[in-house]
Design a protein around this motif. Sequence first.
Motif, short mmCIF file in Angstrom:
data_model
loop_
_atom_site.label_atom_id
_atom_site.label_comp_id
_atom_site.label_asym_id
_atom_site.label_seq_id
_atom_site.Cartn_x
_atom_site.Cartn_y
_atom_site.Cartn_z
N SER A 128 3.05 5.67 -6.98
CA SER A 128 2.63 5.76 -8.08
C SER A 128 1.34 6.68 -8.08
O SER A 128 1.11 7.88 -8.44
N THR A 129 1.04 6.35 -6.55
CA THR A 129 -0.30 7.91 -5.98
C THR A 129 0.16 8.83 -5.79
O THR A 129 -0.42 10.18 -7.28
N ARG B 50 1.17 -1.49 -0.04
CA ARG B 50 -0.07 -0.37 -0.15
C ARG B 50 1.18 1.33 -0.02
O ARG B 50 0.29 2.18 -0.45
N HIS C 152 2.76 1.90 -3.34
CA HIS C 152 2.03 2.30 -3.99
C HIS C 152 1.91 3.59 -3.81
O HIS C 152 1.81 4.49 -4.95
#
Length: 558
Positions: free
Chosen positions: A544-545, A537, A540
């Motif tokens: 990415s986020t 999580r 990511h």
Amino acid sequence: MEKLQILLAVVLSLGTASAASLGVVQTEGGSVQGQNIPLGFFRSVDVFKGIPFAARPETFEKPKPHPGWDGILKATKFAKRCLQISMLQTSSFGSEDCLHLNIWVPHGRHVSSNLPVMIWLYGGGFMVGGSMGPNFLNNYLYSGQEIADRGNVIVVSVGYRVGVLGFLSTGDSQLPGNYGLWDQHAAIAWVNRNIRSFGGDPDSITIFGESAGGASVSFQTLSPHNKGLFKRAISQSGVAFCPWAMNRNPRKVAEQVAEKVGCPTDDRMVACLKSTDIETLTMAAPTVVQGNPDHPGVKNLLLSPVVDGDFLPDQPGNLFHNAADIDYLAGVNNMDGHLFTAQDIPSLGNKNQETPVEDVKRLLAAYTKEKGQAGLKVAFAEYSSNWGSTPSQDTIKKTAVDIGTDYIFLVPIQTAIYLHAANAISGRTYSYLLSEPSLMAGPGKPYYDWVGSDHADDLQYVFGKPFTTPKAYGDRQRDLSGYMIAYWTNFARTGDPNRGNLKVPVTWPELTSTRHQFLDINGKMNESSIGQEMRLRFVHLWTSTLPSLPSHGVTEAQ
């Protein structure tokens, strides 16, 4: 009884008397003689200290071959470590003539031959560090003796330039930088050319290092200059992607150093810097300020490697084809960020002081600065998602440590591991998390009882300290040290941490592009020590986020 004791004494003296030794060894620079240390029944280790692998380096120049020496070099004393600033940043010590290495060669009944070789690169934020003699309190942390003896491998530790002399750069060909990385490369090449004379196999060389040393290992695997020089690599708590491991705006630092030493910042700057006294240059390093969550200390480590178009021809992310045939083992300590976060938020490490949620937000805001308010909001929502309405102090403090660990170490390390696996041809990939509770944690000790493996906690286990200083450790720590030496030396021998001379407690699965498995290493291991997709999580979130959010018009000062 007396007869038995006499017999035992005779047997023991025979064992030590007949322990094998290399004697005088021929290297490209001349003859060297080390010291033979008997370790028990038909076991000994030859130690060579302070062998030069390059000439005394010139300021801001790549290392050059050593001219050699006459007679036999008595390699029984450590050389000086590379000139560097003291921990308090108030003085300097060491020497510019520091490109030396140390070698530990284990022997049984016969002189060893064709052993795997492990080359150690020390950490210290590219600012400080050394593997020449005692690190503190007369304790020599980086002695290769335990690894060599237990794992039946040759261990080599090397010196490389740090701080201003190792990493100052103008970002162009005038002062390209990366001198410390070139030193490491020269040492690796020297070992490759000479280690056969010491009983080593030049086709079985592993480089390993921790923190800035782990990042250095990562850079060495990515550089095209090391083709064929080593086969395997281990990065502990550091890779090329760590936010402190690369400087994207080196010119600014070069100008700051120039101003400090009284040099102009125009086209005369480089000539002036090169003619400045080396102690003065060393002391002109940017100061590392701590104690403020708005300006985390890790953002001040500005003397670090750069993309120079030569050693690193491109951004690290584009160089993984160079590591396609290198076996790679890398990992992180589960609370690697504790040391740094406790400096940035001083209340964090104080058992009698509460840490305000606001301080955690300020730290996170500093790490997500380019994404502004939106970045902070997304990141804080993710980190506080399991807090409930009234989070405890333990929860708040642990979250701050997680944020530091993820940003400074864990996420960049996972990124490097994934990229290695994605680009691998014959190279294998292994990932670990060290989760052994800190020896400093618990009642009556300085750390909270929830503190796990802090930054640099892995070193004592890899270097076998629980065996050399048994009083300071318990059986659990000795077990852990045995496990780590087994995995590390098996990997150096075969490219697989499970296969080699030493038994391991749990089979460590390979990480592939489709299966992101890792080994959770601690003193009590069993089948459940295999993990899947480490902190996915949060990996990511950071990879990415956050990057997909629009930038806030703030560019990194780095």
